[in-house]
Design a protein around this motif. Sequence first.
Motif, PDB file in Angstrom:
ATOM      1  N   LEU A   9       0.838  -1.192   0.000  1.00 39.42           N
ATOM      2  CA  LEU A   9       0.000   0.000   0.000  1.00 39.42           C
ATOM      3  C   LEU A   9       0.881   1.253   0.000  1.00 39.42           C
ATOM      4  CD1 LEU A   9      -3.005   0.531   2.383  1.00 39.42           C
ATOM      5  CD2 LEU A   9      -1.111   2.128   2.446  1.00 39.42           C
ATOM      6  N   THR A  11       1.008   5.728   0.176  1.00 39.88           N
ATOM      7  CA  THR A  11       0.321   6.928   0.641  1.00 39.88           C
ATOM      8  C   THR A  11       0.724   8.145  -0.184  1.00 39.88           C
ATOM      9  OG1 THR A  11       2.026   7.702   2.193  1.00 39.88           O
ATOM     10  CG2 THR A  11       0.531   5.974   2.974  1.00 39.88           C
ATOM     11  N   THR A  20      -4.047   8.592  -1.913  1.00 43.81           N
ATOM     12  CA  THR A  20      -4.883   8.597  -0.717  1.00 43.81           C
ATOM     13  C   THR A  20      -4.053   8.959   0.510  1.00 43.81           C
ATOM     14  OG1 THR A  20      -6.459   6.974  -1.583  1.00 43.81           O
ATOM     15  CG2 THR A  20      -6.293   7.140   0.812  1.00 43.81           C
ATOM     16  N   TYR A  25      -6.913   5.452   4.907  1.00 42.51           N
ATOM     17  CA  TYR A  25      -6.964   4.015   4.639  1.00 42.51           C
ATOM     18  C   TYR A  25      -7.588   3.223   5.787  1.00 42.51           C
ATOM     19  CZ  TYR A  25      -3.958   4.197   0.480  1.00 42.51           C
ATOM     20  OH  TYR A  25      -3.448   4.420  -0.775  1.00 42.51           O
ATOM     21  N   ILE A 189      -8.012   4.816  -2.856  1.00 39.72           N
ATOM     22  CA  ILE A 189      -9.242   4.105  -2.496  1.00 39.72           C
ATOM     23  C   ILE A 189     -10.412   4.510  -3.393  1.00 39.72           C
ATOM     24  CG2 ILE A 189      -8.534   3.725  -0.113  1.00 39.72           C
ATOM     25  CD1 ILE A 189     -10.277   6.075   0.731  1.00 39.72           C
TER      26      ILE A 189
END
Length: 251
Positions: A9, A11, A20, A25, A189
Amino acid sequence: MGYRYETHLHTCEVSACGRTHAADYIKFYVDKGYDGIIFTDHFFNGNCGVDRRLPWERKVDAFCRGYELAKAEGDRVGFPVFFGWEFNFHGDEYLTYGPDKKWLLAHPEIMRDSRQEYFRRIHEAGGAIVQAHPYRERDYLNAVRLNPYFVDAAEAVNIGNDPYQDALAADYAKKYRLPVTGGTDMHNIEWGQTTSGVETEQPIRSIQDFADMLRSGKGFRPIEAGERAGREEKETYLPVLLYGKDGIWIE
């Protein structure tokens, strides 16, 4: 297996490609029924948004910002958040789990490591390494670079890949007897994509738990995306290079 974790993931606070905010999250993955998430922003040798001109300590502080914001939100609502990163060599990238911010501050020399040296250093710290999306095809890549000897596992489900690329990764992992993981490679997302990650037999209480699990090769499996089943058979259009035990590339 009863526990679900996101393992890949990015950021917008740290990764140049992230869209995002880290704290956003938490609710997203809580609502999806996950039991925790591991943040793996691109490190300084990859698509990282941190200013490379900063001194090492300030760079590491900036790099950990996304994780720290998410951890604060996770702690507030009682949702586990763990730290990792995605390390890049020449387009071949490695999800790294185990070492923490303190370890990073003490080891600026990792930026000069070879693949073997990086693997040894992470193992000495008790960590584990997963080759991310081994058969990824992108315009900025000139080859598929496989590294079966200096990793603990291969990512065989990556929602950012076309399904046939995952099928090739799964075949590769089977050939070299590598455990396999999954990951969404989440950047945004709002894209509405299916999520992946790993399912585990036991809850992950710390990032060290996950590193130990990976190194054992037991107690986890990738979360398969149902609509990606029945993957088409297709070969990569890129040349495939294999990183040998001696550190020499084999075509």
